[in-house]
Write an enzyme that holds these catalytic residues in place. Structure first.
Site, short mmCIF file in Angstrom:
data_model
loop_
_atom_site.label_atom_id
_atom_site.label_comp_id
_atom_site.label_asym_id
_atom_site.label_seq_id
_atom_site.Cartn_x
_atom_site.Cartn_y
_atom_site.Cartn_z
CG ASP A 195 -2.20 0.80 0.97
OD1 ASP A 195 -2.18 1.66 0.07
OD2 ASP A 195 -3.19 0.58 1.68
CB CYS A 196 0.44 4.50 -1.56
SG CYS A 196 -0.02 3.85 -3.18
#
Length: 778
Positions: free
Chosen positions: A296-297
């Site tokens: 995830d970012c």
């Protein structure tokens, strides 16, 4: 996924891309991004990795062998650099397609020949249809539009969707993005949508590459000062196997998804993106992922900067890659991987292995096969986006997802001859973007609820509240006047992204602000029938409305997409017979005090006053139960064919003492491939209107220590005209649907009598017994 990802773009490479983009055109004259392995490029046409006739794994190995360590490292992040000397273009991995092509990720842009894309209902609404073929069909349409935009240089081919986390807690702001609370439902949705997105191209090829997220036990964003970046989800092996990992396994094993995204949170003290047990051993080992694992970012950075899981950033880079992470959404691996290699924490072979997974997916997408227009799907363009057929499907999806919660005295459907004027009241009565929820793009166009109702009757419109926060009641008087002078009143209330969203979990389950007061006052004043329409992702405690005799009907529409207004009106006036069922439990507000969001246990703990989660484990009062949904007609179910006894073949030697003490057979000890059962049910329409019946089938294990009182094992939809009867076939799998998970995370099939519940009232018993043969050890 964080929308504020750190910017990390190689400016010189970006400038090259812009210049090349301006110099190349599609046949239609539109500018598009350049592509790798251009046959007109004498530099690359002789390279092995550009030869389509060579097996992909050989091409991947050839390409990686030509890269320097520094080039490899800059390919480990979402905004991968160009390698001009090899004719490789820069690529942005991050695009989104949760319920339509979205511009949330930087990989997709709208404008020019692509001003918008079809915006389907939010996932929670589509899940309420319980329709696998619809989910796959939506996926096919979304990938058509995604490919068209890629061909036009406006999008990528890697889409970080769907979100298949379990909607465990009703306050979760992102519950709207998920298929609901049941793992079987979520798993079937995941596999169906992924198949639609990725297509059925020959061999190992992909139309687009989907990604199932956020793995795993992620369902808290920000609750009472605890956020997802700091949260350590304490989860039992039982709950991981039984609930949280189920949809991800279905994604990989059944959907053949090309990617899985690990989440921000820790699970049992380890960040998911640095846990080899979760990534390398489970996703790639047990489930045999054919694809890549992405963070995830900024979550690799969060692991070091916020969670302080490692002492140095180089250790964080090494830990994630060695655990099985292949791609970092964010700059962290580009900044610190070289230091990890030089410091001996990581080998270049580890980097090569990660790249092999990502580049393989790109090659399966055809990104190294030369001119895109000459490839499969190369003919898709602007004419294939927002087509009438696509927009009609968005409308049909909205219709199928609407749930009729209550219909006192057959208030609905309304009649155009009797209800000639309708008061349309509420903060969501004339909304547009509210209807598409989050992770959406730019819709083709909108029909608001007010516009939809106006197609049937003359309307008088009063918002009552300025917005869903409804902070005062100053305009309630004019709303009451409107209700007093019309033939029917429709109140369109609920939530929006200011109340529930990423980064924002809800504080409570009641209607915000003065909304409840508005509903009650208008219902009291209304001259005709009053209908309450609720627009939301999560459940709302509307006990007051359920118990108010002046409110004739209650409808939940979720976030119904661009055509939501038409769908709502079609149900209100009976053009559409509602068929949706709730994909999540609607709890009373009092539930929250007993269930803190940080308690990840699914099972109830009566000794501590903990009520448990979801319909499978919570047995307290509800406002509306999972699977609830009414129709304008009535149906009768009759069991036509189903076995009463099943003998389970033993595939390996087992200890008779252990078998007798547990009275359950390990799934690993039987041959699951041959244990599919056919359930045949006759459904008759006994009412006065044609309708589609959504049939849900549950099972209850034998009495004993088994955890869930009942669990969904299958579902099917069937359209039945008035007075007619249709036979429905539902396939259920013994190992998957009749098994339970013990406290050690081991899946077992209890011996003895299981109860099958069909359509609420119809029950059937089936007994499982082990065919021991000569496989028993004493």
């Amino acid at each position: 996924m964080a929308n504020n990802i750190s910017s990390f773009i190689n400016l010189s490479a970006f400038s090259v891309l812009v210049l090349l983009c301006l110099s190349l055109c599609l046949k239609s004259g539109e500018a598009r991004l350049p592509f790798a392995c251009d046959p007109r490029n004498g530099l690359t046409k002789s390279l092995k990795f550009c030869r389509v006739s060579v097996p992909i794994h050989v091409r991947v190995r050839d390409l990686i062998g030509r890269l320097t360590l520094q080039e490899k490292i800059r390919l480990l992040v979402n905004n991968a650099i160009a390698v001009p000397r090899l004719g490789i273009q820069g690529y942005e991995w991050w695009s989104e397609a949760l319920h339509g092509v979205s511009n949330v990720g930087p990989g997709t842009k709208f404008g020019g020949a692509f001003p918008g894309a079809t915006s389907f209902p939010q996932v929670i609404t589509t899940a309420a249809s319980f329709n696998e073929s619809l989910w796959e069909q939506i996926g096919r349409v979304v990938s058509d539009e995604a490919r068209a935009m890629y061909n036009g240089g406006m999008a990528g081919l890697t889409y970080w969707s769907p979100n298949v986390n379990i909607f465990r807690d009703p306050r979760w702001g992102r519950g709207q993005e998920t298929p609901g609370e049941d793992p079987v439902l979520a798993g079937k949705y995941a596999a169906s949508y992924v198949k639609g997105l990725q297509g059925n191209a020959a061999g190992n090829r992909l139309k687009v590459a989907a990604c199932c997220k956020h793995y795993t036990a992620y369902d808290l964003d920000n609750w009472k000062g605890i956020d997802r970046y700091h949260f350590n989800a304490r989860v039992s092996k039982q709950d991981l196997e039984d609930t949280y990992n189920v949809p991800f396994k279905a994604c990989v094993v059944e959907g053949k998804v090309a990617s899985v995204m690990c989440s921000y949170n820790q699970v049992n003290g380890i960040p998911t993106c640095a846990d080899p047990s979760l990534l390398k051993d489970t996703i790639r080992g047990q489930w045999r992922l054919n694809g890549y694992i992405v963070s995830d970012c900024d979550s690799v950075g969060v692991m070091y900067d916020t969670q302080h899981f490692t002492k140095t950033p180089e250790e964080a880079a090494a830990d994630t890659i060695k655990s099985g992470l292949d791609l970092d959404c964010g700059p962290f691996l580009a900044l610190h991987t070289e230091g990890a290699v030089k410091g001996g924490l990581l080998s270049e072979i580890d980097v090569n292995n990660a790249l092999a997974n990502t580049i393989t997916v790109q090659m399966r997408l055809g990104m190294f096969d030369g001119e895109p227009s000459a490839q499969p799907f190369g003919n898709l363009g602007p004419k294939d986006v927002c087509t009438p057929a696509h927009q009609q499907l968005a409308l049909e999806a909205a219709r199928q997802g609407i749930v009729l919660l209550q219909n006192r005295g057959r208030t609905l459907p309304l009649s155009t001859s009797i209800h000639r004027t309708v008061a349309v009241i509420g903060p969501n009565s004339d909304v547009t973007v509210t209807m598409i929820g989050n992770y959406a793009g730019v819709a083709c166009g909108y029909t608001t609820p007010l516009q939809g109702i106006a197609r049937y009757s003359r309307t008088i419109h009063q918002k009552g509240c300025t917005d869903v926060a409804c902070e005062n009641n100053q305009s309630f008087g004019t709303a009451e006047v409107a209700a007093r002078h019309t033939d029917a009143t429709v109140l369109i209330m609920g939530l929006d992204q200011s109340i529930e969203a990423e980064f924002k979990d809800r504080a409570g389950l009641l209607l915000p602000g003065h909304q409840q007061e508005l509903v009650s006052r208008v219902a009291k004043a209304s001259r005709g029938p009053t209908i309450l329409v609720l627009m939301s992702g999560g459940p709302i405690d509307v006990s007051f409305a359920k118990n108010d005799p002046r409110i004739g009907a209650i409808i939940w529409v979720g976030y119904p997409g661009q055509a939501g207004g038409t769908a709502i009106a079609d149900v209100l006036f009976g053009t559409t017979n509602p068929e949706g069922k709730l994909p999540m439990t609607w709890y009373p507000e009092s539930y929250l005090a007993k269930a803190p969001m940080i308690n990840m246990n699914m099972r109830a703990d009566p000794a501590r006053g903990y009520p448990g989660r979801t319909y499978r484990f919570y047995k307290g009062p509800v406002v509306f139960p999972f699977g609830h949904g009414l129709s304008f007609t009535t149906f009768a179910n009759k069991l036509a064919q189903f076995p009463s006894q099943v003998s389970l073949p033993i595939s390996s030697q087992i200890n008779s003492t252990i078998l007798s003490s547990t009275n359950a057979l390990k799934v690993s000890h039987t041959d699951c491939s041959s244990l599919s059962l056919g359930l045949h049910i006759d459904v008759k329409n006994t009412g006065t209107m044609d309708g589609t019946h959504t049939l849900l089938v549950f099972s209850t294990p034998p009495a004993g220590k088994w955890s869930a009182d009942k669990q969904l094992v299958g579902f099917q939809k069937v359209h039945v005209p008035v007075g007619s009867q249709q036979r429905v076939a539902i396939g259920v799998h013994v190992c998957k649907h009749f098994s339970v998970v013990d406290q050690f995370g081991v899946r077992r099939i209890p011996m003895g009598e299981h109860q099958i519940h069909i359509g609420g009232d119809l029950k059937h018993s089936i007994t499982f017994q082990a065919d021991l043969g000569d496989k028993v050890l004493d």
